[in-house]
Design an enzyme around this catalytic site. Structure first.
Site, PDB file in Angstrom:
ATOM      1  N   TYR A 144       0.860  -1.178   0.000  1.00 57.15           N
ATOM      2  CA  TYR A 144       0.000   0.000   0.000  1.00 57.15           C
ATOM      3  C   TYR A 144       0.894   1.225   0.000  1.00 57.15           C
ATOM      4  O   TYR A 144       1.534   1.542   0.997  1.00 57.15           O
ATOM      5  CB  TYR A 144      -0.912  -0.018   1.224  1.00 57.15           C
ATOM      6  CG  TYR A 144      -2.012   1.018   1.216  1.00 57.15           C
ATOM      7  CD1 TYR A 144      -2.325   1.760   0.077  1.00 57.15           C
ATOM      8  CD2 TYR A 144      -2.764   1.257   2.361  1.00 57.15           C
ATOM      9  CE1 TYR A 144      -3.342   2.691   0.071  1.00 57.15           C
ATOM     10  CE2 TYR A 144      -3.784   2.193   2.374  1.00 57.15           C
ATOM     11  CZ  TYR A 144      -4.068   2.904   1.222  1.00 57.15           C
ATOM     12  OH  TYR A 144      -5.076   3.840   1.244  1.00 57.15           O
ATOM     13  N   LYS A 172      -1.262  -1.485  -4.144  1.00 56.45           N
ATOM     14  CA  LYS A 172      -2.400  -0.572  -4.125  1.00 56.45           C
ATOM     15  C   LYS A 172      -1.809   0.833  -4.104  1.00 56.45           C
ATOM     16  O   LYS A 172      -1.174   1.241  -3.125  1.00 56.45           O
ATOM     17  CB  LYS A 172      -3.271  -0.810  -2.893  1.00 56.45           C
ATOM     18  CG  LYS A 172      -4.432   0.169  -2.768  1.00 56.45           C
ATOM     19  CD  LYS A 172      -5.158   0.015  -1.430  1.00 56.45           C
ATOM     20  CE  LYS A 172      -6.205   1.104  -1.251  1.00 56.45           C
ATOM     21  NZ  LYS A 172      -6.822   1.078   0.096  1.00 56.45           N
TER      22      LYS A 172
END
Length: 306
Positions: A144, A172
């Site tokens: 992330y 992500k």
């Protein structure tokens, strides 16, 4: 129970939502029944992946035991066919390892590992942290990259080095560096997921496998249609859907924190009984709720308001 893996090009599905964590009205306990209702609602409206215990799930305010309980409850609600991931990252490597191990046998398809926040570690520190968390279990990892919250972006060379780890499969991205992503995917097997609702179509256009959304709480059907249109090569249809989604993105992502807006929207749609958040988040004010209601009521193709 065992979930069949997604195709290699889409290791964590295509349409994901970073799910809110419902609490009791006083905020003291998890409301697992409400969490199951939210999860079922998301699956019924276009989502094939749920990401639990992330920022939108107010993970800084939930205990490790609460995180584990939430995963168990949601898996029970959605059954074996839905991809589940859980956030296990923090700015404490030892704690992140412990949390990853606590999730090792919870029937997950992966863990979300955020760039360590607040401490602003070096890229070498980030690599060591992430690899140690990835080594703690057999679960695949979704990185992330969100420097707006972590303070430090994942550098190009860092991503290439992490891509060499057999369990680090995807990123992500919430920093919006489309050019970096194009280079990384040309130079490695890392897969990208959009982590910023305003850029979902842009990410899909440059080859992202899918999205991990906040807006998916209230507009998952439209997002699923947009992803499908891109996959079918129908750019005009995808553009039209993106235009329909734009006011929802504006309403949910720009006027209050995403967790607050998502819970408030779910109350307006009759999915949640209340929108309690834990401090330091503050609930939506009456004017904010009225403005959100007006914005959502004007959008066709999303669940109706109550």
């Amino acid at each position: 129970m065992t979930v069949q893996p997604a195709p290699a090009a889409r290791p964590f599905g295509t349409v994901g939502t970073a799910m809110v964590t419902p609490f009791s009205e006083d905020g003291e306990k998890l409301d697992l029944e409400a969490a199951q209702a939210v999860a079922a609602h998301l699956v019924a409206h276009g989502n094939d992946c749920l990401v639990l215990n992330g920022t939108t799930g107010e993970s800084p305010t939930t205990s490790d035991a609460e995180k584990v309980a939430l995963v168990r409850a949601v898996r029970e609600a959605v059954g074996p066919g839905i991809t589940l991931l859980a956030g296990v990252g923090s700015n404490d490597t030892r704690h992140s390892i412990e949390l990853a191990r606590a999730h090792a046998d919870l029937d997950l398809q992966g863990v979300l590992v955020v760039t360590p926040y607040y401490s602003k570690p070096s890229q070498e520190g980030i690599i060591a942290h992430t690899e140690q968390v990835a080594d703690a279990t057999e679960l695949p990892v979704l990185l992330y990259d969100i420097p707006g919250r972590s303070g430090v972006p994942l550098a190009h060379e860092t991503l290439l080095r992490l891509a060499q780890h057999e369990r680090i499969l995807a990123v992500k991205d919430a920093k919006g560096d489309l050019q970096q992503a194009a280079l990384i995917t040309a130079q490695s097997d890392l897969v990208y997921y959009s982590g910023e609702d305003a850029l979902n179509l842009a990410w899909l256009a440059v080859g992202a496998a899918g999205i991990v959304s906040v807006v998916g709480h209230v507009a998952g059907d439209l997002e699923a249609q947009m992803v499908a249109a891109v996959q079918a090569g129908d750019l005009p249809a995808a553009q039209q859907l993106n235009r329909r989604l734009a006011p929802v993105v504006e309403a949910v992502m720009t006027r209050m924190p995403g967790a607050v807006a998502a819970k408030t929207a779910l109350v307006l749609q009759g999915v949640l009984p209340h929108a309690t958040v834990r401090g330091p988040l503050a609930p939506a004010s009456a004017p904010q709720m009225a403005e959100l209601r007006e914005s959502l009521a004007a959008v066709e193709g999303i669940p109706p308001l109550v």
